[in-house]
Design a protein around this motif. Structure first.
Motif, PDB file in Angstrom:
ATOM      1  N   ALA A  75       0.835  -1.209   0.000  1.00  0.00           N
ATOM      2  CA  ALA A  75       0.000   0.000   0.000  1.00  0.00           C
ATOM      3  C   ALA A  75       0.866   1.254   0.000  1.00  0.00           C
ATOM      4  O   ALA A  75       0.589   2.214  -0.732  1.00  0.00           O
ATOM      5  N   LYS A  76       1.919   1.245   0.798  1.00  0.00           N
ATOM      6  CA  LYS A  76       2.825   2.401   0.833  1.00  0.00           C
ATOM      7  C   LYS A  76       3.462   2.631  -0.540  1.00  0.00           C
ATOM      8  O   LYS A  76       3.635   3.771  -0.970  1.00  0.00           O
ATOM      9  N   GLY A  77       3.810   1.548  -1.216  1.00  0.00           N
ATOM     10  CA  GLY A  77       4.395   1.655  -2.550  1.00  0.00           C
ATOM     11  C   GLY A  77       3.429   2.261  -3.559  1.00  0.00           C
ATOM     12  O   GLY A  77       3.819   3.086  -4.390  1.00  0.00           O
ATOM     13  N   VAL A  78       2.163   1.877  -3.477  1.00  0.00           N
ATOM     14  CA  VAL A  78       1.147   2.436  -4.365  1.00  0.00           C
ATOM     15  C   VAL A  78       1.007   3.932  -4.127  1.00  0.00           C
ATOM     16  O   VAL A  78       1.020   4.735  -5.061  1.00  0.00           O
ATOM     17  N   PHE A  79       0.875   4.325  -2.866  1.00  0.00           N
ATOM     18  CA  PHE A  79       0.731   5.745  -2.548  1.00  0.00           C
ATOM     19  C   PHE A  79       1.980   6.541  -2.952  1.00  0.00           C
ATOM     20  O   PHE A  79       1.870   7.663  -3.442  1.00  0.00           O
ATOM     21  N   ALA A  80       3.162   5.954  -2.780  1.00  0.00           N
ATOM     22  CA  ALA A  80       4.398   6.627  -3.167  1.00  0.00           C
ATOM     23  C   ALA A  80       4.439   6.856  -4.675  1.00  0.00           C
ATOM     24  O   ALA A  80       4.862   7.925  -5.139  1.00  0.00           O
ATOM     25  N   GLN A  81       3.983   5.869  -5.441  1.00  0.00           N
ATOM     26  CA  GLN A  81       3.951   6.032  -6.899  1.00  0.00           C
ATOM     27  C   GLN A  81       3.006   7.156  -7.307  1.00  0.00           C
ATOM     28  O   GLN A  81       3.336   7.984  -8.146  1.00  0.00           O
ATOM     29  N   LEU A  82       1.807   7.161  -6.717  1.00  0.00           N
ATOM     30  CA  LEU A  82       0.845   8.209  -7.054  1.00  0.00           C
ATOM     31  C   LEU A  82       1.368   9.586  -6.676  1.00  0.00           C
ATOM     32  O   LEU A  82       1.227  10.552  -7.431  1.00  0.00           O
ATOM     33  N   GLU A  83       1.987   9.672  -5.519  1.00  0.00           N
ATOM     34  CA  GLU A  83       2.545  10.943  -5.061  1.00  0.00           C
ATOM     35  C   GLU A  83       3.642  11.425  -6.015  1.00  0.00           C
ATOM     36  O   GLU A  83       3.687  12.599  -6.381  1.00  0.00           O
ATOM     37  N   ASP A  84       4.505  10.512  -6.439  1.00  0.00           N
ATOM     38  CA  ASP A  84       5.580  10.858  -7.369  1.00  0.00           C
ATOM     39  C   ASP A  84       4.996  11.308  -8.709  1.00  0.00           C
ATOM     40  O   ASP A  84       5.498  12.254  -9.332  1.00  0.00           O
ATOM     41  N   MET A  85       3.924  10.676  -9.136  1.00  0.00           N
ATOM     42  CA  MET A  85       3.279  11.042 -10.393  1.00  0.00           C
ATOM     43  C   MET A  85       2.688  12.452 -10.310  1.00  0.00           C
ATOM     44  O   MET A  85       2.864  13.261 -11.217  1.00  0.00           O
ATOM     45  N   ILE A  86       2.029  12.762  -9.206  1.00  0.00           N
ATOM     46  CA  ILE A  86       1.375  14.066  -9.059  1.00  0.00           C
ATOM     47  C   ILE A  86       2.386  15.181  -8.791  1.00  0.00           C
ATOM     48  O   ILE A  86       2.348  16.235  -9.421  1.00  0.00           O
ATOM     49  N   GLU A  87       3.284  14.957  -7.860  1.00  0.00           N
ATOM     50  CA  GLU A  87       4.195  16.025  -7.445  1.00  0.00           C
ATOM     51  C   GLU A  87       5.380  16.233  -8.386  1.00  0.00           C
ATOM     52  O   GLU A  87       5.843  17.352  -8.544  1.00  0.00           O
ATOM     53  N   ASN A  88       5.873  15.145  -8.981  1.00  0.00           N
ATOM     54  CA  ASN A  88       7.082  15.246  -9.801  1.00  0.00           C
ATOM     55  C   ASN A  88       6.848  14.966 -11.283  1.00  0.00           C
ATOM     56  O   ASN A  88       7.790  14.978 -12.066  1.00  0.00           O
ATOM     57  N   GLY A  89       5.621  14.653 -11.638  1.00  0.00           N
ATOM     58  CA  GLY A  89       5.310  14.359 -13.032  1.00  0.00           C
ATOM     59  C   GLY A  89       5.882  13.049 -13.525  1.00  0.00           C
ATOM     60  O   GLY A  89       6.052  12.856 -14.729  1.00  0.00           O
ATOM     61  N   ALA A  90       6.190  12.139 -12.621  1.00  0.00           N
ATOM     62  CA  ALA A  90       6.765  10.843 -12.994  1.00  0.00           C
ATOM     63  C   ALA A  90       5.779  10.058 -13.858  1.00  0.00           C
ATOM     64  O   ALA A  90       4.578  10.064 -13.615  1.00  0.00           O
ATOM     65  N   GLU A  91       6.314   9.398 -14.865  1.00  0.00           N
ATOM     66  CA  GLU A  91       5.512   8.516 -15.704  1.00  0.00           C
ATOM     67  C   GLU A  91       5.501   7.136 -15.056  1.00  0.00           C
ATOM     68  O   GLU A  91       6.557   6.562 -14.805  1.00  0.00           O
ATOM     69  N   ILE A  92       4.323   6.628 -14.763  1.00  0.00           N
ATOM     70  CA  ILE A  92       4.221   5.286 -14.191  1.00  0.00           C
ATOM     71  C   ILE A  92       3.300   4.456 -15.076  1.00  0.00           C
ATOM     72  O   ILE A  92       2.404   5.000 -15.723  1.00  0.00           O
ATOM     73  N   PRO A  93       3.527   3.144 -15.100  1.00  0.00           N
ATOM     74  CA  PRO A  93       2.645   2.282 -15.905  1.00  0.00           C
ATOM     75  C   PRO A  93       1.202   2.411 -15.418  1.00  0.00           C
ATOM     76  O   PRO A  93       0.942   2.435 -14.215  1.00  0.00           O
ATOM     77  N   GLN A  94       0.280   2.468 -16.351  1.00  0.00           N
ATOM     78  CA  GLN A  94      -1.129   2.643 -15.993  1.00  0.00           C
ATOM     79  C   GLN A  94      -1.815   1.335 -15.658  1.00  0.00           C
ATOM     80  O   GLN A  94      -2.991   1.319 -15.314  1.00  0.00           O
TER      81      GLN A  94
END
Length: 102
Positions: A75-94
């Motif tokens: 769960a922490k990993g999921v939230f970290a990915q979403l946070e990175d996507m929103i705050e840093n514009g990181a591209e993550i697999p959909q």
């Protein structure tokens, strides 16, 4: 936050989309997928978000396949990915699997 779906049919798409419309990102967690490598729950939620023209970024996660556990670290990993996507514009697999051996 958490939105737990208790009834799938009839699908409460409008209500779900309206509840999620104010969010920046959402992780859609599903315990199953169909043969076209897409989670049915994710398809439904994304469709309704699109219908109301929400700007919410939705990412699909498949978890628990083969009886594997969904842990706090998962769960922490999921939230970290979403946070990175929103705050840093990181591209993550959909579309991602959680807990599978590679």
């Amino acid at each position: 936050g958490l939105l737990k779906i208790r009834v799938f049919r009839p699908f409460p798409g409008e209500e779900i989309a309206k509840a999620l419309a104010h969010t920046k990102a959402v992780a859609i967690l599903d315990r199953s997928e169909d043969s076209e490598q897409a989670a049915v729950l994710s398809q439904q939620v994304k469709e309704h978000l699109y219908d109301i023209q929400a700007t919410t970024k939705a990412v699909s996660y498949i978890y628990g396949l083969g009886g594997r556990d969904y842990t706090v670290d998962s769960a922490k990993g999921v939230f970290a990915q979403l946070e990175d996507m929103i705050e840093n514009g990181a591209e993550i697999p959909q579309y991602q699997y959680i807990g599978l051996r590679q």
